[in-house]
Design a protein around this motif. Structure first.
Motif, PDB file in Angstrom:
ATOM      1  N   PHE A 181       0.931  -1.349  -0.033  1.00  0.00           N
ATOM      2  CA  PHE A 181      -0.078   0.138   0.125  1.00  0.00           C
ATOM      3  C   PHE A 181       0.843   1.382   0.003  1.00  0.00           C
ATOM      4  CE2 PHE A 181      -2.754  -3.407   1.406  1.00  0.00           C
ATOM      5  CZ  PHE A 181      -3.633  -3.302   0.757  1.00  0.00           C
TER       6      PHE A 181
ATOM      7  N   LEU B 211      -8.883  -4.290   5.664  1.00  0.00           N
ATOM      8  CA  LEU B 211      -8.344  -2.930   5.695  1.00  0.00           C
ATOM      9  C   LEU B 211      -9.565  -2.003   5.944  1.00  0.00           C
ATOM     10  CD1 LEU B 211      -6.156  -2.777   2.907  1.00  0.00           C
ATOM     11  CD2 LEU B 211      -5.483  -2.460   5.264  1.00  0.00           C
ATOM     12  N   VAL B 212      -9.450  -0.998   6.836  1.00  0.00           N
ATOM     13  CA  VAL B 212     -10.490  -0.113   6.867  1.00  0.00           C
ATOM     14  C   VAL B 212      -9.871   1.456   6.724  1.00  0.00           C
ATOM     15  CG1 VAL B 212     -12.373   0.780   8.539  1.00  0.00           C
ATOM     16  CG2 VAL B 212     -11.460  -1.309   8.826  1.00  0.00           C
ATOM     17  N   LYS B 213     -10.450   2.092   5.861  1.00  0.00           N
ATOM     18  CA  LYS B 213     -10.099   3.344   5.409  1.00  0.00           C
ATOM     19  C   LYS B 213     -10.283   4.231   6.712  1.00  0.00           C
ATOM     20  CE  LYS B 213      -9.119   5.243   1.192  1.00  0.00           C
ATOM     21  NZ  LYS B 213      -9.703   5.257  -0.252  1.00  0.00           N
ATOM     22  N   THR B 214      -9.103   5.157   7.179  1.00  0.00           N
ATOM     23  CA  THR B 214      -9.565   6.077   8.229  1.00  0.00           C
ATOM     24  C   THR B 214      -8.864   7.450   7.960  1.00  0.00           C
ATOM     25  OG1 THR B 214      -9.485   6.166  10.709  1.00  0.00           O
ATOM     26  CG2 THR B 214      -7.742   5.094   9.684  1.00  0.00           C
ATOM     27  N   SER B 234      -2.473   7.864   1.960  1.00  0.00           N
ATOM     28  CA  SER B 234      -3.602   7.194   2.447  1.00  0.00           C
ATOM     29  C   SER B 234      -3.536   6.730   3.873  1.00  0.00           C
ATOM     30  CB  SER B 234      -3.826   5.817   1.678  1.00  0.00           C
ATOM     31  OG  SER B 234      -2.509   5.214   1.642  1.00  0.00           O
ATOM     32  N   CYS B 235      -4.559   6.506   4.496  1.00  0.00           N
ATOM     33  CA  CYS B 235      -4.435   6.188   5.848  1.00  0.00           C
ATOM     34  C   CYS B 235      -5.637   4.958   6.228  1.00  0.00           C
ATOM     35  CB  CYS B 235      -4.833   7.192   6.687  1.00  0.00           C
ATOM     36  SG  CYS B 235      -4.416   6.951   8.639  1.00  0.00           S
ATOM     37  N   TYR B 236      -5.021   3.657   6.758  1.00  0.00           N
ATOM     38  CA  TYR B 236      -5.854   2.571   6.898  1.00  0.00           C
ATOM     39  C   TYR B 236      -5.563   2.063   8.305  1.00  0.00           C
ATOM     40  CZ  TYR B 236      -5.913   2.082   1.667  1.00  0.00           C
ATOM     41  OH  TYR B 236      -6.123   2.249   0.459  1.00  0.00           O
ATOM     42  N   LYS B 237      -6.533   1.239   8.865  1.00  0.00           N
ATOM     43  CA  LYS B 237      -6.657   0.435   9.967  1.00  0.00           C
ATOM     44  C   LYS B 237      -6.255  -1.122   9.549  1.00  0.00           C
ATOM     45  CE  LYS B 237      -9.793   1.761  12.747  1.00  0.00           C
ATOM     46  NZ  LYS B 237     -10.640   2.007  13.726  1.00  0.00           N
ATOM     47  N   ARG B 238      -5.456  -1.716   9.892  1.00  0.00           N
ATOM     48  CA  ARG B 238      -5.350  -3.160   9.250  1.00  0.00           C
ATOM     49  C   ARG B 238      -5.129  -3.700  10.321  1.00  0.00           C
ATOM     50  NH1 ARG B 238      -1.778  -3.204   4.859  1.00  0.00           N
ATOM     51  NH2 ARG B 238      -1.857  -5.486   5.237  1.00  0.00           N
ATOM     52  N   ASN B 250      -5.308  -4.231  15.839  1.00  0.00           N
ATOM     53  CA  ASN B 250      -5.344  -3.208  14.944  1.00  0.00           C
ATOM     54  C   ASN B 250      -4.070  -2.390  14.769  1.00  0.00           C
ATOM     55  OD1 ASN B 250      -7.815  -2.990  13.537  1.00  0.00           O
ATOM     56  ND2 ASN B 250      -8.940  -2.245  15.284  1.00  0.00           N
ATOM     57  N   TRP B 254      -0.230   4.709   7.885  1.00  0.00           N
ATOM     58  CA  TRP B 254      -0.241   6.089   7.319  1.00  0.00           C
ATOM     59  C   TRP B 254       0.721   6.259   6.261  1.00  0.00           C
ATOM     60  CZ3 TRP B 254       0.033  11.387  10.723  1.00  0.00           C
ATOM     61  CH2 TRP B 254      -0.483  12.168   9.709  1.00  0.00           C
TER      62      TRP B 254
END
Lengths: 204, 324
Positions: A181, B211-214, B234-238, B250, B254
């Motif tokens: 990513f 993956l959750v977008k945050t 982009s910023c994710y919680k994975r 979690n 970032w």
């Protein structure tokens, strides 16, 4: 003649981290007691070093290595940690194959006329954590007071910490996540994706 | 094309020398997008290790497909259809399916007027060499400050295709190299056949990353001062299961990029059992920094990863702050 070849072959396999169980034990013993096998062991590490970086070849003086080893033996703490359960050793070492994906060192065995020298000088000076296992083995073997035992014990100890730090499964996960990513680079599309797909996880 | 150029080749050569960094990058990018198919062997050397893979690539219209078959390490096949990626791990009988949004971003990134690339890198044609049997321009992408690495890129003369790529440290030494050792352009690669292989997950357990977008703000994180040239992407919680544990946790990811290099900041709750040592580590061009972050509300563990010099990761670590 062919015995010598066999020994070299098994020392090479040992250096590549390919041996398990009895084959591992007998190769370690050969390195510990047989001067020629030890010579081969050092040579293979030299070759490995040269393949990885020409700079590492700078230390070609075996007298220097001998002096360094003598000094190392006087250092407190570096003394063979005469400890670890001997029986565990081969198993532990087998569980952490040294440098699987690294250059096949024995491909270069034809260069054996290069002066033998120990990888150990550099290990001691620079602390190459990911190579600690074979290098420490080399470091110990010339001590030769009670050959087989300390060698195996050291393997068990060396297999413990430094490698774990590098081969951290979770860190691998995060590295992979970064590559998946994080690679929004201009170089990503032509070559970056191929690079990551080719390389990802291969260090494991 | 130009009458003058036909008479005296000099101006054309001049133009070739004068391509801006954006023009070079666009050209390299377009080369993989045009109607073109190739098969090759790709070799990556990084630090002490070397990996190689067999590559099949085909592009028809706006549809791109790729098959990457690893020749070293654990067997693995990766298929890519535009930004959709499936990785088959035959030994584990697992197929990982994911959408890599970042793969489609690049042309926009470069065309947009606020791209930082020309501000932080300069391109220079430094020569021409043969790679995998093809004549290639050698282009140096040189950073203008010490917060990023440089690149040497071999771009095939006719198509612009990148056939070799080196990452250079701040002293110009090669950290990592990726290149085709053998390449067959305009090879018979069939898209329908690749699509069929990519879709055939029979016998495999298909995994999709959770993956959750945050947003960093929603998670309570902020960069006090930006790191020059790097913009949030982009910023994710994975959820990543910690080693030796089945319970996923979690982790915030970032991602920043300056257009060529990228940095991921992973933040998770501090765990005294696992997070033993703050360190800085290099594997080829990839640097990793770990650091414990504390304030009165708690403790966190930062893992910063990027193809950037150590000081860049340090700048990120110093700037990251809890705001909640």
């Amino acid at each position: 003649m062919s015995d010598m070849l066999d020994t070299r072959e098994s020392v090479s396999a040992l250096a590549d981290g390919q041996l398990r169980g009895a084959a591992f034990a007998s190769a370690v013993e050969a390195v510990a007691v047989d001067a020629q096998a030890r010579q081969a062991w050092h040579t293979y590490h030299l070759i490995g070093d040269v393949l990885r970086s020409g700079e590492l070849a700078a230390c070609g003086d075996s007298a220097f290595v001998d002096r360094l080893q003598a000094r190392l033996r006087q250092e407190p703490g570096l003394d063979r940690p005469a400890l670890a359960p001997l029986a565990v050793a081969p198993h532990r070492a087998a569980a952490a194959p040294a440098n699987e994906s690294i250059f096949r060192w024995k491909l270069a065995a034809g260069f054996a006329s290069l002066a033998a020298l120990a990888a150990i000088g550099w290990n001691a000076a620079g602390g190459w954590a990911d190579r600690a296992l074979p290098a420490q083995l080399a470091q110990q073997s010339p001590a030769a007071a009670a050959p087989a035992q300390p060698v195996l014990a050291t393997v068990a100890v060396a297999g413990g910490e430094p490698q774990v730090m590098i081969r951290d499964a979770r860190l691998d996960e995060l590295l992979a996540a970064h590559k998946q990513f994080g690679g929004a680079s201009a170089l990503q599309m032509p070559a970056g994706f191929l690079r990551n797909a080719t390389f990802e996880g291969s260090a494991r | 094309m130009h009458f003058v150029a036909a008479q005296t080749p000099q101006p054309a050569v001049q133009a070739h020398h004068d391509r801006s960094i954006s023009e070079w990058l666009m050209r390299m990018h377009d080369a993989s997008m045009k109607k073109r198919a190739y098969i090759g062997t790709f070799v990556v050397s990084s630090g002490a290790s070397m990996s190689s893979a067999r590559i099949w690539h085909v592009c028809e219209g706006d549809q791109q497909m790729e098959r990457v078959e690893n020749l070293t390490g654990t067997p693995r096949s990766t298929f890519r259809h535009n930004d959709q990626v499936v990785t088959f791990l035959p030994e584990a009988k697992v197929a990982r399916s994911e959408k890599r949004e970042s793969l489609g971003l690049f042309p926009d990134l470069l065309k947009s007027t606020d791209t930082a690339i020309p501000e932080f890198y300069a391109a220079k044609l430094v020569g021409s060499e043969r790679v995998a049997g093809f004549d290639a321009d050698v282009v140096l992408l040189q950073p203008k400050d010490s917060l990023r690495f440089g690149y040497r890129v071999w771009s095939e003369k006719k198509s612009g295709l990148v056939v070799k790529l080196q990452t250079l440290d701040t002293d110009g030494r090669v950290l990592e190299q990726a290149a085709f050792s053998e390449l067959q352009l305009d090879a018979p690669v069939r898209m329908d056949k690749l699509a069929q292989m990519m879709g055939n997950t029979e016998g495999y357990k298909v995994e999709k990353p959770e993956l959750v977008k945050t947003t960093p703000a929603a998670e309570g994180w902020v960069l006090k001062s930006p790191v020059a040239g790097f913009k949030p992407l982009s910023c994710y919680k994975r959820s990543v299961a910690p080693a030796g544990s089945a319970a996923p946790e979690n982790t915030l990811q970032w991602v920043f990029t300056d257009g060529l290099a990228s940095v991921s900041l992973f933040v998770e709750a501090y765990d005294r059992q696992r997070h033993l040592q703050e360190m800085m580590m290099a594997m080829g061009a990839t640097q990793t920094l770990t650091r414990r972050l504390s304030d009165k509300t708690g403790d966190w563990w930062l893992t910063a990863v990027g193809e950037v010099p150590p000081q860049t990761l340090k700048a990120f670590a110093q700037s990251l702050e809890r705001r909640k």
